[in-house]
Design a protein around this motif. Structure first.
Motif, short mmCIF file in Angstrom:
data_model
loop_
_atom_site.label_atom_id
_atom_site.label_comp_id
_atom_site.label_asym_id
_atom_site.label_seq_id
_atom_site.Cartn_x
_atom_site.Cartn_y
_atom_site.Cartn_z
N LEU A 24 0.81 -1.22 0.00
CA LEU A 24 0.00 0.00 0.00
C LEU A 24 0.84 1.27 0.00
O LEU A 24 0.54 2.21 -0.74
N LYS A 65 -9.05 -3.09 2.85
CA LYS A 65 -9.72 -1.80 2.65
C LYS A 65 -9.61 -0.95 3.91
O LYS A 65 -9.38 0.24 3.84
N ALA A 68 -6.13 0.42 4.04
CA ALA A 68 -6.00 1.43 2.98
C ALA A 68 -6.70 2.72 3.37
O ALA A 68 -6.16 3.81 3.17
N PHE A 69 -7.88 2.60 3.96
CA PHE A 69 -8.61 3.80 4.39
C PHE A 69 -7.80 4.57 5.43
O PHE A 69 -7.67 5.78 5.35
N CYS A 72 -4.89 6.34 3.80
CA CYS A 72 -5.25 7.38 2.82
C CYS A 72 -6.23 8.44 3.31
O CYS A 72 -6.49 9.41 2.59
N THR A 79 -10.79 5.31 -1.38
CA THR A 79 -10.68 3.85 -1.33
C THR A 79 -12.07 3.26 -1.18
O THR A 79 -12.97 3.89 -0.63
N CYS A 81 -14.19 -0.94 -1.13
CA CYS A 81 -14.14 -2.40 -1.21
C CYS A 81 -15.33 -2.89 -2.04
O CYS A 81 -16.46 -2.45 -1.83
N ASP A 96 -9.78 5.83 -6.28
CA ASP A 96 -8.36 5.63 -6.54
C ASP A 96 -7.95 4.19 -6.32
O ASP A 96 -7.30 3.57 -7.16
N ILE A 97 -8.30 3.64 -5.16
CA ILE A 97 -7.90 2.28 -4.80
C ILE A 97 -9.16 1.44 -4.59
O ILE A 97 -9.96 1.71 -3.71
#
Length: 99
Positions: A24, A65, A68-69, A72, A79, A81, A96-97
């Motif tokens: 990530l 997720k 990632a959250f 970010c 982000t 899921c 973005d992701i």
């Protein structure tokens, strides 16, 4: 590392070894650098995620997720899921992701 060059990568190791952050962080760094140097538009286009992360289970997708959250949340990187064949409305807004 391949991820900083925009190449695909596969990671495998034992639970709790930091795999999620290992991929990530380089991806987030690349997204930020590309946005700052205007190599990509600031906001993603609808239905065109910039990064796709594939996991073998929906439980792992939710965990990825969540990490990632947290990575970010203060960086203006979106982000989300996507599991079990459902297309969330947020995908239409641009992401973005995508996990």
């Amino acid at each position: 590392p391949p991820l900083l060059r925009g190449e695909s990568g596969v990671l495998g190791d034992q639970t709790g070894s930091g795999k999620t952050l290992a991929y990530l962080i380089p991806m987030v760094e690349r997204l930020l650098t590309m946005a700052q140097t205007q190599q990509i538009p600031r906001w993603p286009r609808p239905r065109k995620p910039r990064v796709v992360i594939v996991t073998p289970t929906s439980e792992l997708a939710a965990q990825v997720k969540q990490v990632a959250f947290r990575v970010c949340e203060n960086l203006d990187i979106r982000t989300m899921c996507f599991t079990q064949g459902r297309s969330p409305a947020k995908l239409e807004e641009g992401v973005d992701i995508l996990v």
